[in-house]
Design a protein around this motif. Structure first.
Motif, mmCIF file in Angstrom:
data_model
loop_
_atom_site.group_PDB
_atom_site.id
_atom_site.type_symbol
_atom_site.label_atom_id
_atom_site.label_comp_id
_atom_site.label_asym_id
_atom_site.label_seq_id
_atom_site.Cartn_x
_atom_site.Cartn_y
_atom_site.Cartn_z
ATOM 1 N N LEU A 1 -1.010 -8.706 -30.345
ATOM 2 C CA LEU A 1 -2.233 -8.134 -29.805
ATOM 3 C C LEU A 1 -1.966 -7.482 -28.454
ATOM 4 C CD1 LEU A 1 -5.247 -7.635 -29.990
ATOM 5 C CD2 LEU A 1 -5.621 -9.963 -29.114
ATOM 6 N N GLN A 2 -1.196 -8.135 -27.617
ATOM 7 C CA GLN A 2 -0.828 -7.599 -26.301
ATOM 8 C C GLN A 2 -0.135 -6.246 -26.464
ATOM 9 O OE1 GLN A 2 0.862 -10.422 -23.344
ATOM 10 N NE2 GLN A 2 2.744 -9.295 -23.715
ATOM 11 N N ARG A 3 0.811 -6.175 -27.391
ATOM 12 C CA ARG A 3 1.558 -4.944 -27.654
ATOM 13 C C ARG A 3 0.592 -3.839 -28.088
ATOM 14 N NH1 ARG A 3 4.140 -6.693 -31.556
ATOM 15 N NH2 ARG A 3 5.976 -7.462 -30.451
ATOM 16 N N THR A 4 -0.279 -4.148 -29.047
ATOM 17 C CA THR A 4 -1.218 -3.156 -29.559
ATOM 18 C C THR A 4 -2.147 -2.652 -28.463
ATOM 19 O OG1 THR A 4 -1.131 -4.135 -31.770
ATOM 20 C CG2 THR A 4 -3.075 -2.794 -31.246
ATOM 21 N N LEU A 5 -2.711 -3.560 -27.691
ATOM 22 C CA LEU A 5 -3.642 -3.166 -26.631
ATOM 23 C C LEU A 5 -2.979 -2.288 -25.583
ATOM 24 C CD1 LEU A 5 -5.458 -6.581 -26.234
ATOM 25 C CD2 LEU A 5 -6.494 -4.447 -27.078
ATOM 26 N N LEU A 6 -1.794 -2.669 -25.139
ATOM 27 C CA LEU A 6 -1.102 -1.893 -24.112
ATOM 28 C C LEU A 6 -0.687 -0.520 -24.642
ATOM 29 C CD1 LEU A 6 0.036 -1.662 -21.281
ATOM 30 C CD2 LEU A 6 2.093 -2.847 -22.075
ATOM 31 N N LEU A 7 -0.144 -0.485 -25.843
ATOM 32 C CA LEU A 7 0.320 0.791 -26.385
ATOM 33 C C LEU A 7 -0.842 1.736 -26.695
ATOM 34 C CD1 LEU A 7 3.302 -0.377 -28.612
ATOM 35 C CD2 LEU A 7 3.377 0.667 -26.327
ATOM 36 N N THR A 8 -1.977 1.208 -27.168
ATOM 37 C CA THR A 8 -3.121 2.091 -27.421
ATOM 38 C C THR A 8 -3.703 2.608 -26.117
ATOM 39 O OG1 THR A 8 -4.655 0.218 -27.633
ATOM 40 C CG2 THR A 8 -3.722 1.110 -29.679
ATOM 41 N N PHE A 9 -3.718 1.778 -25.082
ATOM 42 C CA PHE A 9 -4.189 2.230 -23.773
ATOM 43 C C PHE A 9 -3.318 3.370 -23.258
ATOM 44 C CE2 PHE A 9 -3.725 1.936 -19.101
ATOM 45 C CZ PHE A 9 -5.019 2.274 -18.733
ATOM 46 N N VAL B 1 0.856 -1.170 0.000
ATOM 47 C CA VAL B 1 0.000 0.000 0.000
ATOM 48 C C VAL B 1 0.893 1.220 0.000
ATOM 49 C CG1 VAL B 1 -1.807 1.246 1.242
ATOM 50 C CG2 VAL B 1 -1.794 -1.248 1.261
ATOM 51 N N PRO B 2 0.809 2.088 -0.991
ATOM 52 C CA PRO B 2 -0.089 1.961 -2.130
ATOM 53 C C PRO B 2 0.431 0.919 -3.116
ATOM 54 C CG PRO B 2 1.289 3.883 -2.442
ATOM 55 C CD PRO B 2 1.630 3.306 -1.076
ATOM 56 N N SER B 3 -0.457 0.455 -3.956
ATOM 57 C CA SER B 3 -0.095 -0.498 -4.998
ATOM 58 C C SER B 3 0.832 0.182 -6.003
ATOM 59 C CB SER B 3 -1.365 -0.981 -5.709
ATOM 60 O OG SER B 3 -1.041 -1.728 -6.839
ATOM 61 N N PRO B 4 1.759 -0.585 -6.628
ATOM 62 C CA PRO B 4 2.637 0.001 -7.642
ATOM 63 C C PRO B 4 1.872 0.568 -8.841
ATOM 64 C CG PRO B 4 3.421 -2.174 -6.995
ATOM 65 C CD PRO B 4 2.077 -1.981 -6.362
ATOM 66 N N VAL B 5 0.661 0.109 -9.065
ATOM 67 C CA VAL B 5 -0.222 0.660 -10.095
ATOM 68 C C VAL B 5 -1.543 0.970 -9.402
ATOM 69 C CG1 VAL B 5 -1.476 0.189 -12.231
ATOM 70 C CG2 VAL B 5 0.837 -0.677 -11.957
ATOM 71 N N PRO B 6 -2.027 2.197 -9.549
ATOM 72 C CA PRO B 6 -3.304 2.520 -8.920
ATOM 73 C C PRO B 6 -4.409 1.559 -9.376
ATOM 74 C CG PRO B 6 -2.246 4.498 -9.771
ATOM 75 C CD PRO B 6 -1.445 3.324 -10.262
ATOM 76 N N GLU B 7 -5.262 1.186 -8.443
ATOM 77 C CA GLU B 7 -6.340 0.252 -8.750
ATOM 78 C C GLU B 7 -7.194 0.745 -9.904
ATOM 79 O OE1 GLU B 7 -8.450 -0.616 -5.119
ATOM 80 O OE2 GLU B 7 -6.617 -1.285 -4.144
ATOM 81 N N GLN B 8 -7.437 2.049 -9.959
ATOM 82 C CA GLN B 8 -8.263 2.599 -11.036
ATOM 83 C C GLN B 8 -7.594 2.404 -12.396
ATOM 84 O OE1 GLN B 8 -11.501 3.810 -10.677
ATOM 85 N NE2 GLN B 8 -11.372 3.421 -12.867
ATOM 86 N N GLU B 9 -6.275 2.523 -12.448
ATOM 87 C CA GLU B 9 -5.578 2.329 -13.725
ATOM 88 C C GLU B 9 -5.669 0.878 -14.191
ATOM 89 O OE1 GLU B 9 -1.757 3.988 -16.085
ATOM 90 O OE2 GLU B 9 -1.435 3.552 -13.972
ATOM 91 N N LEU B 10 -5.576 -0.066 -13.265
ATOM 92 C CA LEU B 10 -5.741 -1.473 -13.636
ATOM 93 C C LEU B 10 -7.159 -1.728 -14.149
ATOM 94 C CD1 LEU B 10 -3.841 -3.268 -10.733
ATOM 95 C CD2 LEU B 10 -3.110 -3.058 -13.121
ATOM 96 N N ALA B 11 -8.158 -1.144 -13.485
ATOM 97 C CA ALA B 11 -9.547 -1.298 -13.928
ATOM 98 C C ALA B 11 -9.743 -0.651 -15.299
ATOM 99 C CB ALA B 11 -10.503 -0.692 -12.900
ATOM 100 N N ASP B 12 -9.169 0.528 -15.502
ATOM 101 C CA ASP B 12 -9.285 1.210 -16.795
ATOM 102 C C ASP B 12 -8.629 0.391 -17.903
ATOM 103 O OD1 ASP B 12 -10.588 3.274 -15.473
ATOM 104 O OD2 ASP B 12 -8.854 4.633 -15.541
ATOM 105 N N LEU B 13 -7.475 -0.196 -17.621
ATOM 106 C CA LEU B 13 -6.810 -1.050 -18.605
ATOM 107 C C LEU B 13 -7.683 -2.258 -18.930
ATOM 108 C CD1 LEU B 13 -4.418 -2.009 -20.349
ATOM 109 C CD2 LEU B 13 -3.489 -3.061 -18.267
ATOM 110 N N GLY B 14 -8.227 -2.902 -17.902
ATOM 111 C CA GLY B 14 -9.108 -4.041 -18.125
ATOM 112 C C GLY B 14 -10.286 -3.668 -19.002
ATOM 113 N N ARG B 15 -10.885 -2.529 -18.725
ATOM 114 C CA ARG B 15 -12.030 -2.054 -19.512
ATOM 115 C C ARG B 15 -11.605 -1.811 -20.964
ATOM 116 N NH1 ARG B 15 -13.502 0.834 -16.029
ATOM 117 N NH2 ARG B 15 -15.199 -0.399 -15.215
#
Length: 166
Positions: free
Chosen positions: A141-149, A12-26
């Motif tokens: 696909l992983q590269r494209t998704l991460l870079l577009t996010f 705590v805090p997480s190395p990546v904010p929880e909201q950013e992980l949720a936004d990436l998932g979305r």
């Protein structure tokens, strides 16, 4: 779309904010046309919890960086069909393993966790990298998704988007 992020890692805090992980998932689920009512859980755990999961489900010792536990076997949507509704499953991340990998690779732990999250979601959607052609498809696909996010957020990454070990 329901995306729950649970930090059970003790960091705590997480190395990546929880909201950013949720936004990436979305972002990943929207880009792959997964049903808007799909459910996803992203859980961050410590090394002991990850080692227990790794041994129980993969019969391998020690902690790993990411594991995926699919539920309803949802797949990306296509133009000719409506995507199925259901529970996508769980992505489990181990920030302390990600931190070691990020240090070894010379990039930020947050970038590593975003990469691993993308990788884990792709596994939930049926992607794999056991065969060379599947690996190429999944990592592209992983590269494209991460870079577009990240581009949508005005950011770049130092992590190699083709990485992913789970």
């Amino acid at each position: 779309m329901s995306i729950e992020v649970l930090n059970e890692s003790g960091e705590v805090p997480s190395p990546v904010p929880e909201q950013e992980l949720a936004d990436l998932g979305r972002h990943v689920l929207e880009q792959l046309r997964v049903h808007p009512q799909a459910e996803l859980t992203i859980t961050l755990v410590d090394e002991a919890a990850m080692a227990a999961l790794h041994e129980r489900w993969m019969d391998l010792p020690g902690p790993t960086d990411v594991m995926s536990f699919p539920m309803d076997e949802l797949r990306p949507g296509h133009d000719e069909e409506d995507p199925a509704e259901g529970v996508l499953g769980d992505v489990v991340l181990c920030p302390s393993v990600a931190r070691k990998q990020a240090a070894a690779a010379g990039h930020a732990v947050g970038d590593e966790l975003l990469l691993l999250t993308t990788h884990g979601i792709l596994h939930l959607l049926g992607f794999d990298h056991a065969e060379p052609e599947d690996e190429c498809e999944m990592f592209d696909l992983q590269r494209t998704l991460l870079l577009t996010f990240l581009a949508q957020r005005g950011r770049t990454t130092t992590a190699a988007p083709e990485a992913g070990r789970a």
